[in-house]
Design a protein around this motif. Sequence first.
Motif, PDB file in Angstrom:
ATOM      1  N   VAL A 150       0.832  -1.197   0.000  1.00  0.00           N
ATOM      2  CA  VAL A 150       0.000   0.000   0.000  1.00  0.00           C
ATOM      3  C   VAL A 150       0.871   1.252   0.000  1.00  0.00           C
ATOM      4  O   VAL A 150       0.648   2.172  -0.796  1.00  0.00           O
ATOM      5  CB  VAL A 150      -0.954   0.005   1.218  1.00  0.00           C
ATOM      6  N   ILE A 154       1.342   4.318  -2.725  1.00  0.00           N
ATOM      7  CA  ILE A 154       1.182   5.748  -2.447  1.00  0.00           C
ATOM      8  C   ILE A 154       2.374   6.526  -3.003  1.00  0.00           C
ATOM      9  O   ILE A 154       2.223   7.577  -3.604  1.00  0.00           O
ATOM     10  CB  ILE A 154       1.012   6.003  -0.939  1.00  0.00           C
ATOM     11  N   PRO A 286      -4.071   0.667   8.876  1.00  0.00           N
ATOM     12  CA  PRO A 286      -2.744   1.192   9.195  1.00  0.00           C
ATOM     13  C   PRO A 286      -2.454   1.068  10.682  1.00  0.00           C
ATOM     14  O   PRO A 286      -3.378   1.059  11.488  1.00  0.00           O
ATOM     15  CB  PRO A 286      -2.829   2.661   8.773  1.00  0.00           C
ATOM     16  N   PHE A 294      -3.265   8.473   7.131  1.00  0.00           N
ATOM     17  CA  PHE A 294      -4.017   7.665   6.173  1.00  0.00           C
ATOM     18  C   PHE A 294      -5.448   8.159   6.056  1.00  0.00           C
ATOM     19  O   PHE A 294      -6.048   8.141   4.978  1.00  0.00           O
ATOM     20  CB  PHE A 294      -4.031   6.199   6.592  1.00  0.00           C
ATOM     21  N   LEU A 297      -5.526  10.866   3.624  1.00  0.00           N
ATOM     22  CA  LEU A 297      -5.429  10.305   2.273  1.00  0.00           C
ATOM     23  C   LEU A 297      -6.791   9.817   1.785  1.00  0.00           C
ATOM     24  O   LEU A 297      -7.199  10.059   0.663  1.00  0.00           O
ATOM     25  CB  LEU A 297      -4.430   9.139   2.295  1.00  0.00           C
ATOM     26  N   ARG A 298      -7.500   9.138   2.692  1.00  0.00           N
ATOM     27  CA  ARG A 298      -8.765   8.528   2.308  1.00  0.00           C
ATOM     28  C   ARG A 298      -9.895   9.543   2.210  1.00  0.00           C
ATOM     29  O   ARG A 298     -10.886   9.317   1.511  1.00  0.00           O
ATOM     30  CB  ARG A 298      -9.116   7.445   3.341  1.00  0.00           C
ATOM     31  N   GLY A 356      -9.357   6.630  10.801  1.00  0.00           N
ATOM     32  CA  GLY A 356      -8.428   5.927   9.917  1.00  0.00           C
ATOM     33  C   GLY A 356      -8.360   4.435  10.193  1.00  0.00           C
ATOM     34  O   GLY A 356      -7.903   3.664   9.364  1.00  0.00           O
TER      35      GLY A 356
END
Lengths: 400, 220
Positions: A150, A154, A286, A294, A297-298, A356
């Motif tokens: 993952v 990224i 994570p 994270f 990011l999401r 997250g």
Amino acid sequence: MSLSKWVNQRVPVSDFFDHHLRQYYVPKNLNIWYLFGVFAMVVLVNQLLSGFFLVMYYTPTGDDAFSSVEFIMREVPYGWLIRYLHTTGASAFFIVIFMHMYRSIMYGSYRKPREILWLSGCILFLSLMAEAYTGYVLPWGQMSFWATKVIISIIQLIPIGGEAIAQWVMGDVSVSEVTLHRFFAFHVILFPAIILAMVFLHIIFLHCVGSNNPDGVTPKQIIDGVPKGYVPFHPYITTKDIAYVTLFLLLFLAVVFYAPRMGGYFIEAENYAPANPLVTPAHIRPVWYLSPFFAILRAIPSQSLGAVAMVLSLVLLFLLPWLDSSPVRSIRYKGPYCQVALGIFVVSFVGLGVVGNLPPSHWVTILGRAFTLGYFSFFLLMPLYSRFDRFKRPPGVSGL
Amino acid sequence: MSVVSLLLALLWASDILAAGRLVQYEPLDVEITDMAAVKRGADFFATHCHVCHTMKYAVDDPITKAAGIVDRDPLVLDGHEIPDLSLKALEYSPEHIYTYLQAYYVDEDSPTGYNNLVMVNTKMPNVLQALQGEHRLLVEEVEKNTPLPRLYEVIYKTKPGQVTSEEFYDNLDDLMHYLIYAADPSEVDRLSIAPWVLSYLAILFILLFVIYLRMKKSYE
Ligand code: HEM
């Protein structure tokens, strides 16, 4: 001639200790938030020592990595202690560092004249994340393997050079045992060396400007060469630090003995299955200290923009000294805007960490976006709200 | 880019184990320092589980050895390796395994004749059936309800086994002792060392703190 005299004529050791201990003065009003720096040093030493012993038995190859860890846990005398000290230390490091950074944010320790000290801290934070992540890969369990995949994806999202960096980090066309061996090199040589050098600089930078304090003020009045309300580092702070470090070790070892896996947060359940490129684990999440980033990011619908936002969330930390334009340092004397903003920041950061780690759902998406907004607003709106806020004048000083 | 999307989607995929399960986990309370139970559990494993399963990482452990559990290659069933169980108590929760072993019911459509409410369509046959007896569903079909029902709310016993239900639960309890022990034998050492180390540090802290307070006073 005495030995100390002989040495001091050649290398002024006594002068050095006087300068940095007996005649190094710190504010007397440093509170418990100021203990996390020394706690971080203790955890760092713990990581270096336990890591040193782990490396004696750990084998960074695809076939043997997982079983060498089990060998340490079962056959090496006190191997379990060494490993749990190291795994618990990793999580403890982040707990301690988050507190340490939060203290700096609360009391404005990043502001003039401590900007370079703060920047050295930010570099340390990034290095710690890299160190923790490369270490996480080494047991070569399912989570190690898939989390690596993952993170590499990224890196590949970075528009310029991403692909090349990913290739170099992997050392192969996809994540393989070549990658594992490479990460071993990063984890035991490169990042520890960077961290050690940066901690050294961090302390030097600190001693150049001295400690800030919860009031965020520098006394004008000097009595016998010592600022008013200051105490010598030795014996005042040394005695205090040693007492509290003992308390810290007590709590730390209680976790090592009674809950080293911390219900799957310090060592994840999925990592008890050996890495298997053919089977994707049912549940990937994570590790807790990377979880807030994270979540950012999401939160962004576009993946490449998400990666950019994640990088930006870290870059903003570096810019903090130049975003704050309040006339005072400490939150104690800042006005309601700044206080609310700090509250939003804390809620958002903790919220991002929680979100997250949750499986996706409607509410997780909504909350994730709200917390991301909160996190970025704290930084990006700071030039405005810190300037137009009311503030109280700290006792005995005129300004910063 | 599609690999990336797949991975990122996976990162947030919900827990399939949790999603697949149709009943609540049965409560389990394991006192790992009960070494007699651990040993009984090892014997139970040797008799009932070792026929198919291995204990790869625990084979050098004295309790495992004494029970006659040996180091050997995993068996293969339908092209799949039968899983090694030495770390399963940590990979899944102990409650998961404990409930799984109780959750078989008669299902004529299944190749093994039984299905399972914890791991639906499990490939593992109902090996403890002779011991436990047989269960059938109380309802036509178990739906995925929230909150999940308890086992006794959805199955009932139709055929007695060689032992009573109480004895069967005791056997499983012993087995869980062993599986938890085997997954991390250090727990026994940890629990015995901890009080000594922690009380030492507690006393040391008090002394050092008193020294700090006295030193502090001299600066007032
Ligand atoms: C390996 C990691 C680190 C170690 C060992 C470390 C160590 C220390 C120590 C011993 C102090 C003095 C005691 C104290 O104020 O708590 C200190 C101060 C400070 N550190 Fe760190 N630190 C680390 C990481 C960081 C990070 C990640 C940041 C911020 C991003 C940071 C920012 C600061 C600042 C601003 C001060 C001065 C605080 C003040 O005087 O109010 N440090 N550090």
